[in-house]
Write an enzyme that holds these catalytic residues in place. Sequence first.
Site, PDB file in Angstrom:
ATOM      1  N   SER A 175       0.905  -1.089  -0.380  1.00 11.91           N
ATOM      2  CA  SER A 175      -0.407   0.337  -0.334  1.00 11.91           C
ATOM      3  C   SER A 175       0.571   1.419  -0.198  1.00 11.91           C
ATOM      4  O   SER A 175       0.483   2.408  -0.500  1.00 11.91           O
ATOM      5  CB  SER A 175      -0.932   0.289   1.194  1.00 11.91           C
ATOM      6  OG  SER A 175      -0.070  -0.480   2.419  1.00 11.91           O
ATOM      7  N   HIS A 203      -5.575  -3.027  -2.742  1.00 10.67           N
ATOM      8  CA  HIS A 203      -5.034  -2.092  -3.984  1.00 10.67           C
ATOM      9  C   HIS A 203      -5.060  -2.280  -4.880  1.00 10.67           C
ATOM     10  O   HIS A 203      -4.112  -2.540  -6.536  1.00 10.67           O
ATOM     11  CB  HIS A 203      -3.748  -1.453  -3.664  1.00 10.67           C
ATOM     12  CG  HIS A 203      -3.900  -0.394  -2.405  1.00 10.67           C
ATOM     13  ND1 HIS A 203      -4.310   0.931  -2.293  1.00 10.67           N
ATOM     14  CD2 HIS A 203      -3.375  -0.652  -1.511  1.00 10.67           C
ATOM     15  CE1 HIS A 203      -4.561   1.165  -1.231  1.00 10.67           C
ATOM     16  NE2 HIS A 203      -3.573   0.918  -0.285  1.00 10.67           N
ATOM     17  N   LYS A 235     -11.521   1.241  -2.313  1.00  9.57           N
ATOM     18  CA  LYS A 235     -10.960   1.816  -2.862  1.00  9.57           C
ATOM     19  C   LYS A 235     -11.084   1.591  -4.476  1.00  9.57           C
ATOM     20  O   LYS A 235     -12.110   3.153  -5.153  1.00  9.57           O
ATOM     21  CB  LYS A 235      -9.412   1.093  -3.077  1.00  9.57           C
ATOM     22  CG  LYS A 235      -8.564   1.794  -1.423  1.00  9.57           C
ATOM     23  CD  LYS A 235      -7.450   0.557  -0.851  1.00  9.57           C
ATOM     24  CE  LYS A 235      -7.554   1.549   0.628  1.00  9.57           C
ATOM     25  NZ  LYS A 235      -6.889   0.958   1.422  1.00  9.57           N
TER      26      LYS A 235
HETATM   27  C1  LIG Z   1      -6.903   0.320   2.851  1.00 12.29           C
HETATM   28  C2  LIG Z   1      -6.550  -1.007   3.623  1.00 12.29           C
HETATM   29  C3  LIG Z   1      -6.767  -2.140   4.342  1.00 12.29           C
HETATM   30  C4  LIG Z   1      -8.287  -1.678   5.867  1.00 12.29           C
HETATM   31  O1  LIG Z   1      -9.218  -1.589   4.476  1.00 12.29           O
HETATM   32  P1  LIG Z   1     -10.322  -0.162   5.109  1.00 12.29           P
HETATM   33  O2  LIG Z   1     -11.771  -0.757   4.504  1.00 12.29           O
HETATM   34  O3  LIG Z   1      -9.915   0.336   4.513  1.00 12.29           O
HETATM   35  O4  LIG Z   1     -10.677  -0.733   6.403  1.00 12.29           O
HETATM   36  C5  LIG Z   1      -6.067  -2.958   4.419  1.00 12.29           C
HETATM   37  N1  LIG Z   1      -5.609  -3.484   3.796  1.00 12.29           N
HETATM   38  C6  LIG Z   1      -4.592  -2.836   2.794  1.00 12.29           C
HETATM   39  C7  LIG Z   1      -3.263  -3.694   2.240  1.00 12.29           C
HETATM   40  C8  LIG Z   1      -5.691  -1.663   3.101  1.00 12.29           C
HETATM   41  O5  LIG Z   1      -4.076  -0.531   1.808  1.00 12.29           O
END
Ligand SMILES: *Cc1c(COP(=O)(O)O)cnc(C)c1O
Length: 381
Positions: A175, A203, A235
Amino acid sequence: MKDLQKELDERKALHLYRSRRISDGPQQPEMIIDGKEVINFCSNDYLCLANHETVKQAFIEGIKTYGAGSGAAHLVNGHSKAHHALEEELAEFTGYPRALLFSTGYMANLGLAQALVGKGDTVLEDRLNHASLIDGGLLSGARFQRYAHNDVAQLKEKLKTAKGETLVLTDGVFSMDGDIANIPALADTCMQHDAWLMVDDAHGFGVLGENGRGSLEHFQLPQNAVPIYMATLGKALGTSGAFIAGSDALIETLIQKARPYIYTTAIPPAVAEATRASLKLIKTKPELRTQLNENIHYFRECATQLGIELTNSQTAIQPIILGNEELAVAMSNALFKEGLLVTAIRPPTVPKGTARLRITLSASHSRKQIDKLIEAINNSI
Ligand SMILES: *Cc1c(COP(=O)(O)O)cnc(C)c1O
């Protein structure tokens, strides 16, 4: 009681203090942040679906049908037809037998580790994994170890001495770095050592692979190579929530045992309806991914020509590693003054000495906007 203000002041002096900017209006390349018009280069809304007309319309229709809230947890009476349909569509799209919705990705990661392993077992994680995977591993009560970033040989060594059930957790796309895990090698290694492999594709889902199915499709891997697949909906899908996909027995186990699944309110059904619309767009509009990939290539080409040092990331996440926290914050502030929103990422989110600007690109950025970003970075580096 300890002196909280003193601790906060120390944090400020170290350039590690975090604060929030206030946005006014929807996620899109042009935003109003703290009352100022800026071009946004830090959102995870890669395909610009958070403000897509079709998705918004589905959200509104969902509210008309189901109201604003889900009213209860999934196991009480909060599991609506909308949630159920989305789970079936996610399973179908990812190619797994079943999928289970969670309220957030953070909770999915806490729930998975806690449901599968405990005392006497082993959790192994990539050093650069997302905080939610680290916390999931630590809270599970299993023996917890990290391996060097993407170092499958080191993972292999650790697997040889692992006790009990073994769970290996990795980001699909990292990330803060944007590089992609070596999932084929991880899958082979885990198979050889009878360890569970879980890929968190927050992602990658929606953007990687020809059809947007994520990092497994990117490597053209079959589903049985990765028994546990997790992705988020906040995302590329532009809404909110997350899911875990896997076998029928895995999903039933999570329903019985994952506390962050059991003891929380289901996401609003209307969010599930909006997400179904996003998923449909991901299936029917490959041009969104084409536009995103063209922007990634354009950014990398132009930046490289000017001698700006990039990492080897081929995804929408393009970090510029600066090392020093103060410099990262100063550059982010300087860019903001010029109307460019790029966040500075500092420890503990990233390892010490790797503070950075984290640029994210989207399908809707124009070449002119990308030019402006590169020129501003080049002038301030
Ligand atoms: C954003 C993210 C999460 C958390 O997800 P949310 O739905 O925002 O709680 C978990 N793992 C990764 C790799 C992320 O980038």
